[in-house]
Design an enzyme around this catalytic site. Structure first.
Site, PDB file in Angstrom:
ATOM      1  N   ASP A  97     -34.378 -36.941 -23.425  1.00  0.00           N
ATOM      2  CA  ASP A  97     -33.648 -36.285 -24.503  1.00  0.00           C
ATOM      3  C   ASP A  97     -32.330 -37.000 -24.764  1.00  0.00           C
ATOM      4  OD1 ASP A  97     -33.427 -33.655 -26.196  1.00  0.00           O
ATOM      5  OD2 ASP A  97     -31.468 -33.937 -25.254  1.00  0.00           O
ATOM      6  N   HIS A 143     -28.673 -31.751 -34.722  1.00  0.00           N
ATOM      7  CA  HIS A 143     -27.965 -31.427 -33.476  1.00  0.00           C
ATOM      8  C   HIS A 143     -27.267 -30.071 -33.532  1.00  0.00           C
ATOM      9  CE1 HIS A 143     -25.965 -33.614 -29.861  1.00  0.00           C
ATOM     10  NE2 HIS A 143     -26.083 -32.337 -29.613  1.00  0.00           N
ATOM     11  N   LYS A 167     -31.032 -37.056 -31.856  1.00  0.00           N
ATOM     12  CA  LYS A 167     -30.499 -36.017 -32.731  1.00  0.00           C
ATOM     13  C   LYS A 167     -29.557 -36.571 -33.808  1.00  0.00           C
ATOM     14  CE  LYS A 167     -30.481 -33.057 -28.639  1.00  0.00           C
ATOM     15  NZ  LYS A 167     -30.415 -34.124 -27.614  1.00  0.00           N
ATOM     16  N   TYR A 202     -24.250 -38.886 -27.901  1.00  0.00           N
ATOM     17  CA  TYR A 202     -24.065 -39.228 -26.499  1.00  0.00           C
ATOM     18  C   TYR A 202     -23.562 -40.656 -26.301  1.00  0.00           C
ATOM     19  CZ  TYR A 202     -27.061 -35.092 -25.852  1.00  0.00           C
ATOM     20  OH  TYR A 202     -27.608 -33.832 -25.895  1.00  0.00           O
TER      21      TYR A 202
END
Length: 329
Positions: free
Chosen positions: A62, A127, A96, A67
């Site tokens: 994921d 997201h 996302k 990130y």
């Protein structure tokens, strides 16, 4: 084979039987029940841990543009494919769309694909259900106004964002699309305007924040739930948000002793028996392996009910602390 409910979800199998390790989404594609969340992982740690995870048996990863580690994930995946450690079709990759790219869905998806060194995504999620001021594709910033409040772009509707997500499926860039951090009402609205229904709603869910109504609603409409922060965020969320972790709960510790498992394994098993997918995050190899060993036991009904009694409606992930506004209010 585990029996199937009328809503299409599988019931837990008997103890030590072949409990299903993947589920079938409403798009027809399968998704592994246990994945590895890559939030708060940086640099070399990402590559080493991801490769170790693949060797351990993980096939679901994921990711998110926010990130800031998609490039490192891409390097690890490329090495795994090149060396024959695993084939692309055996891996399930989620990433996302960040808030600031709602008006640039296709471009943002292509940027993620480029960084991940992939031709397609297995799952692409919105997201958060909020569009914010754009700052360049892939920049993934949270622009604040002069008062320190998140600069929300009111000209972009969630329906318009979803149309862009649907385009990705038509273009063959994405196999399944979904949502993340959507409330029950936001999920209902998405179901009402969607031509391609969301396959997944990824939400925070753990023993202290069980989300029973939302989960029931999604399952009723064949939207699978992925539980992010399934362990309550542990130390990382305590540091970032000042939250309390369910892993320190005395009742859960007692169950861990009863089943001769770690508290984390108890919590993950509980989540799986609720028919939710889990994506625990860890940077430690030992815990990575432990988190994957959750298919060789089953919690008794009385213990499932006991954990149900622990619900505090307690959210540990609190973006309002940096955004100056509570989007969940």
């Amino acid at each position: 084979m585990a029996p199937t409910l009328s809503n299409g979800f599988s019931m837990p199998a008997a103890l030590n039987c072949d409990y299903p390790k993947e589920i079938t989404l409403n798009s027809g594609f399968t998704m592994p029940i246990v994945g590895l969340g890559l939030f708060r992982m940086e640099g070399k740690d990402v590559k080493d841990l991801l490769l170790h995870a693949i060797k351990t048996g993980y096939r679901h990863f994921d990711c998110a543009a926010k990130y800031k580690n998609e490039a490192e994930v891409g390097e690890a995946l490329a090495e795994a494919f090149r060396t024959g450690l695993v084939r692309r079709e055996e891996i399930f990759i989620t990433t996302k769309l960040w808030n600031s790219d709602h008006g640039h869905v296709v471009e943002a998806c292509k940027d993620s694909l480029r960084k991940l060194q992939l031709d397609y995504l297995d799952l692409y999620l919105v997201h958060f259900p909020v569009a914010t001021k754009h700052a360049g594709v892939g920049a993934c910033v949270s622009v604040l106004d002069e008062k320190g409040v998140l600069d929300i772009d009111t000209s972009i509707t969630l329906e318009a964002t979803w149309r862009g997500m649907e385009d990705l499926v038509s273009m063959g860039l994405v196999r399944s699309i979904g949502i993340s951090n959507y409330s029950l009402l936001q999920t209902r609205e998405c179901l009402a305007y969607s031509r391609i229904r969301p396959a997944v709603n990824q939400i925070e869910s753990h023993p202290y924040f069980q989300r029973e109504s939302l989960i029931k609603f999604c399952q009723q409409h064949r939207v699978y739930i992925t539980a992010h922060t399934p362990l309550g965020g542990a130390t990382a969320n305590t540091i970032m948000f000042g939250s309390v972790s369910c892993l320190d709960d005395a009742i859960l510790k007692g169950l861990a002793k009863k089943y001769r498992k770690t508290v984390a394994q108890i919590v993950l098993r509980w989540s799986i028996q609720r028919n939710t997918v889990v994506i625990p995050k860890t940077s430690k190899a030992k815990r990575l392996e432990e988190n994957f060993r959750v298919f060789d036991f089953e919690l008794e009904k009385e213990d499932m009910d006991l954990i149900k009694s622990l619900d505090r409606n307690y959210r540990t992930n609190q973006p309002a602390k940096s955004w100056g506004i509570d989007i969940y209010a």
